[in-house]
Design a protein around this motif. Structure first.
Motif, PDB file in Angstrom:
ATOM      1  N   GLU A 195      -8.035  15.742   4.626  1.00  0.00           N
ATOM      2  CA  GLU A 195      -8.986  16.335   3.640  1.00  0.00           C
ATOM      3  C   GLU A 195      -8.614  15.973   2.317  1.00  0.00           C
ATOM      4  OE1 GLU A 195      -9.447  20.717   4.116  1.00  0.00           O
ATOM      5  OE2 GLU A 195     -10.488  20.442   5.939  1.00  0.00           O
ATOM      6  N   ALA A 196      -7.344  16.063   2.084  1.00  0.00           N
ATOM      7  CA  ALA A 196      -6.683  15.540   0.633  1.00  0.00           C
ATOM      8  C   ALA A 196      -5.612  14.248   1.007  1.00  0.00           C
ATOM      9  CB  ALA A 196      -6.056  16.811   0.219  1.00  0.00           C
ATOM     10  N   TYR A 197      -6.052  13.323   0.063  1.00  0.00           N
ATOM     11  CA  TYR A 197      -5.332  12.044   0.206  1.00  0.00           C
ATOM     12  C   TYR A 197      -5.209  11.427  -1.345  1.00  0.00           C
ATOM     13  CZ  TYR A 197      -9.610   9.843   0.974  1.00  0.00           C
ATOM     14  OH  TYR A 197     -10.889   9.593   0.902  1.00  0.00           O
ATOM     15  N   LEU A 198      -4.395  10.420  -1.474  1.00  0.00           N
ATOM     16  CA  LEU A 198      -4.446   9.398  -2.512  1.00  0.00           C
ATOM     17  C   LEU A 198      -3.954   8.098  -1.495  1.00  0.00           C
ATOM     18  CD1 LEU A 198      -2.541   9.427  -5.935  1.00  0.00           C
ATOM     19  CD2 LEU A 198      -2.361   7.636  -4.366  1.00  0.00           C
ATOM     20  N   VAL A 199      -4.850   7.244  -1.796  1.00  0.00           N
ATOM     21  CA  VAL A 199      -4.874   5.635  -1.197  1.00  0.00           C
ATOM     22  C   VAL A 199      -4.641   4.757  -2.449  1.00  0.00           C
ATOM     23  CG1 VAL A 199      -5.816   3.804   0.235  1.00  0.00           C
ATOM     24  CG2 VAL A 199      -6.212   6.308   0.663  1.00  0.00           C
ATOM     25  N   GLU A 200      -3.589   3.951  -2.615  1.00  0.00           N
ATOM     26  CA  GLU A 200      -3.388   3.079  -3.359  1.00  0.00           C
ATOM     27  C   GLU A 200      -2.979   1.637  -2.986  1.00  0.00           C
ATOM     28  OE1 GLU A 200      -0.862   0.544  -6.184  1.00  0.00           O
ATOM     29  OE2 GLU A 200      -0.173   1.596  -4.406  1.00  0.00           O
ATOM     30  N   ILE A 201      -3.680   0.556  -3.217  1.00  0.00           N
ATOM     31  CA  ILE A 201      -3.383  -0.662  -2.691  1.00  0.00           C
ATOM     32  C   ILE A 201      -3.447  -1.640  -4.221  1.00  0.00           C
ATOM     33  CG2 ILE A 201      -3.846  -2.623  -1.487  1.00  0.00           C
ATOM     34  CD1 ILE A 201      -5.346  -0.954   0.498  1.00  0.00           C
ATOM     35  N   GLY A 202      -2.222  -2.140  -4.633  1.00  0.00           N
ATOM     36  CA  GLY A 202      -2.071  -3.263  -5.623  1.00  0.00           C
ATOM     37  C   GLY A 202      -2.705  -2.494  -6.843  1.00  0.00           C
ATOM     38  N   GLY A 203      -2.834  -1.100  -7.094  1.00  0.00           N
ATOM     39  CA  GLY A 203      -3.293  -0.620  -8.348  1.00  0.00           C
ATOM     40  C   GLY A 203      -4.565  -0.155  -8.079  1.00  0.00           C
ATOM     41  N   GLU A 204      -5.279  -0.343  -7.087  1.00  0.00           N
ATOM     42  CA  GLU A 204      -6.761   0.336  -6.868  1.00  0.00           C
ATOM     43  C   GLU A 204      -6.559   1.728  -6.192  1.00  0.00           C
ATOM     44  OE1 GLU A 204      -8.086  -1.487  -8.723  1.00  0.00           O
ATOM     45  OE2 GLU A 204      -7.284  -3.717  -8.003  1.00  0.00           O
ATOM     46  N   VAL A 205      -7.076   2.552  -6.744  1.00  0.00           N
ATOM     47  CA  VAL A 205      -6.907   3.868  -6.196  1.00  0.00           C
ATOM     48  C   VAL A 205      -7.850   4.710  -5.917  1.00  0.00           C
ATOM     49  CG1 VAL A 205      -5.713   6.144  -6.632  1.00  0.00           C
ATOM     50  CG2 VAL A 205      -4.724   4.148  -7.893  1.00  0.00           C
ATOM     51  N   ARG A 206      -7.794   5.495  -4.677  1.00  0.00           N
ATOM     52  CA  ARG A 206      -8.904   6.308  -4.473  1.00  0.00           C
ATOM     53  C   ARG A 206      -8.475   7.820  -3.896  1.00  0.00           C
ATOM     54  NH1 ARG A 206     -14.012   5.917  -0.252  1.00  0.00           N
ATOM     55  NH2 ARG A 206     -13.938   7.892   0.793  1.00  0.00           N
ATOM     56  N   VAL A 207      -8.843   8.880  -4.417  1.00  0.00           N
ATOM     57  CA  VAL A 207      -8.543  10.187  -4.066  1.00  0.00           C
ATOM     58  C   VAL A 207      -9.369  11.333  -3.400  1.00  0.00           C
ATOM     59  CG1 VAL A 207      -6.569   9.922  -6.083  1.00  0.00           C
ATOM     60  CG2 VAL A 207      -8.755  11.320  -6.404  1.00  0.00           C
ATOM     61  N   TYR A 235       0.696  -1.206  -0.057  1.00  0.00           N
ATOM     62  CA  TYR A 235       0.171  -0.068  -0.214  1.00  0.00           C
ATOM     63  C   TYR A 235       0.937   1.161   0.029  1.00  0.00           C
ATOM     64  CZ  TYR A 235       0.626   0.245   4.953  1.00  0.00           C
ATOM     65  OH  TYR A 235       1.217   0.449   6.259  1.00  0.00           O
ATOM     66  N   HIS A 236       0.370   2.252  -0.758  1.00  0.00           N
ATOM     67  CA  HIS A 236       1.108   3.529  -0.768  1.00  0.00           C
ATOM     68  C   HIS A 236      -0.041   4.798  -0.607  1.00  0.00           C
ATOM     69  CE1 HIS A 236       3.920   1.092  -2.856  1.00  0.00           C
ATOM     70  NE2 HIS A 236       4.931   1.626  -2.452  1.00  0.00           N
ATOM     71  N   ILE A 237       0.051   5.583   0.350  1.00  0.00           N
ATOM     72  CA  ILE A 237      -0.908   6.376   0.704  1.00  0.00           C
ATOM     73  C   ILE A 237      -0.268   7.623   0.749  1.00  0.00           C
ATOM     74  CG2 ILE A 237      -2.424   7.302   2.420  1.00  0.00           C
ATOM     75  CD1 ILE A 237      -2.726   3.986   3.132  1.00  0.00           C
ATOM     76  N   ASN A 238      -0.740   8.636   0.048  1.00  0.00           N
ATOM     77  CA  ASN A 238      -0.227  10.083   0.192  1.00  0.00           C
ATOM     78  C   ASN A 238      -1.309  10.919   0.933  1.00  0.00           C
ATOM     79  OD1 ASN A 238       1.045   9.943  -3.202  1.00  0.00           O
ATOM     80  ND2 ASN A 238       2.040   9.054  -1.667  1.00  0.00           N
ATOM     81  N   VAL A 239      -0.667  11.464   1.995  1.00  0.00           N
ATOM     82  CA  VAL A 239      -1.607  12.620   2.625  1.00  0.00           C
ATOM     83  C   VAL A 239      -1.028  14.035   2.594  1.00  0.00           C
ATOM     84  CG1 VAL A 239      -2.346  10.849   4.256  1.00  0.00           C
ATOM     85  CG2 VAL A 239      -0.259  11.790   4.680  1.00  0.00           C
ATOM     86  N   VAL A 240      -1.796  14.922   2.678  1.00  0.00           N
ATOM     87  CA  VAL A 240      -1.340  16.286   2.514  1.00  0.00           C
ATOM     88  C   VAL A 240      -1.551  16.882   3.966  1.00  0.00           C
ATOM     89  CG1 VAL A 240      -1.697  18.460   1.503  1.00  0.00           C
ATOM     90  CG2 VAL A 240      -2.281  16.572   0.053  1.00  0.00           C
TER      91      VAL A 240
END
Length: 349
Positions: free
Chosen positions: A206-218, A48-53
């Motif tokens: 309030e701002a993020y990108l969540v990625e697990i195995g290619g599935e993404v939510r922003v 998993y790779h999660i970007n948070v602002v």
């Protein structure tokens, strides 16, 4: 699962296979300005790779990292077919599945969505296909020494069928007509992405990108006010190449294709995506399909179902239902791209 880690990132483009430009943590200092921080770790046999602002408060990042890991561990303990003691595995091993069995609310939610997509796609998406997936060597069972014969396939197909499942939400429970082996690998990662997104929002991110195995939510936007840019990958196995870029500040995206997870036998390539109708790995000209919806769980399931259906059927269904879908099709002169009207607004120039 090991603990997550966090580091600052400068993200120009995040692809569905996660190509991220990162800056090493060493030598960086936490400050008051908001920037993008990455929290990453292993899960579900992938990462998993999660970007948070955030401003980069170390204590806040550590709290988020621990909370994300806890959320993912709960989902793994519930929906994994690779863990014998998971909630799903214990359901699959019940001798009598005709009686209502209590299940957790998250598992009921995933199963209810799976059945809805199964009905929508006329069974192209079917979580009961697990025994056939295992027979082909793409599940917990060992890779077969030879390609399954017609008799073996027929025997396992006999016990499948989403119509045999019945799920209720209050109280959450499941029952089946006949023994069933449920495999949630084509929808559980999407649910996990949604769950982490909800956790972050509840934590005030309030701002993020969540990625697990290619599935993404922003959600939200990057510190400079720009949308998150996600790449749709060219469906080739020998290299990483971008086909098209989309921009999102909300919603989720999932891609299903036949170009990564496969094996070859006697000169033929066998995809990990199995058609529930005949039990065979898919074999058509649709190389990949990308779906954008509000829910990563729904996008995950729809992408798989559309991939099984093939381009013509999937394009007609997605257009009729106003679903944002992007298709990469193998043509005589290379790849051809097509998208539904609902997908157009997400494409960048």
């Amino acid at each position: 699962m090991t603990s997550g880690m966090f580091r600052p990132v400068r993200v120009a483009l995040a692809s569905v296979v996660l190509t991220l430009a990162v800056v090493a943590l060493a030598g960086c200092s936490f400050g008051d300005e908001k920037e993008i921080w990455e929290i990453a770790g292993p899960v579900f046999g992938t990462e998993y790779h999660i970007n948070v602002v955030l401003t980069g408060d170390e204590e806040e990042l550590q709290t988020l990292s621990e909370g994300i890991e806890k959320e993912l561990n709960k989902i793994d303990a519930s929906m994994s077919t690779w863990k014998d003691d998971s909630e799903l595995s214990m359901l699959n091993h019940r001798k009598d599945q005709s009686e209502w069995a209590d299940i957790s609310a998250p598992l009921a939610e995933v199963l209810a969505t799976a059945l809805r997509v199964s009905r929508l796609t006329d069974g192209a998406f079917d979580v009961t296909i697990g025994p056939v997936v295992n027979l082909w060597g793409f599940g917990p069972e060992a890779r077969p020494d030879k390609v399954p014969d017609d008799g073996e396939l027929a025997a396992r197909l006999e016990s499948t069928g989403y119509e045999k499942l019945e799920v209720r939400s209050d109280p959450p429970a499941i029952r089946a007509s006949g023994p069933q082996y449920i495999d949630l690998s084509a929808i559980a990662k999407g649910y996990a992405v949604d769950a982490v997104g909800r956790f972050l929002e509840q934590a005030g991110v309030e701002a993020y990108l969540v990625e697990i195995g290619g599935e993404v939510r922003v959600n939200g936007r990057k510190p400079d006010g720009s949308a998150w840019r996600l790449a749709i990958e060219q469906p080739v196995s020998e290299r990483r190449q971008i086909n098209r870029v989309v921009a999102l500040d909300q919603h989720s995206m999932a891609t299903s294709g036949d170009y990564r997870n496969y094996y070859e036998s006697n000169g033929r390539r066998y995809s990990h995506t199995i058609d529930p109708e005949d039990g065979q790995p898919i074999n058509h000209n649709l190389a990949s399909v990308t779906v954008i919806t509000e829910s990563a769980m729904l996008a995950d399931a729809l992408a798989t179902g559309f991939n099984v259906m093939g381009y013509e059927r999937a394009q007609a269904l997605a257009t009729r239902e106003n679903i944002a879908a992007y298709f990469i099709v193998r043509g005589e002169d290379g790849f051809e791209v097509h998208n539904t009207p609902a997908f157009t607004s997400y494409l960048t120039q």
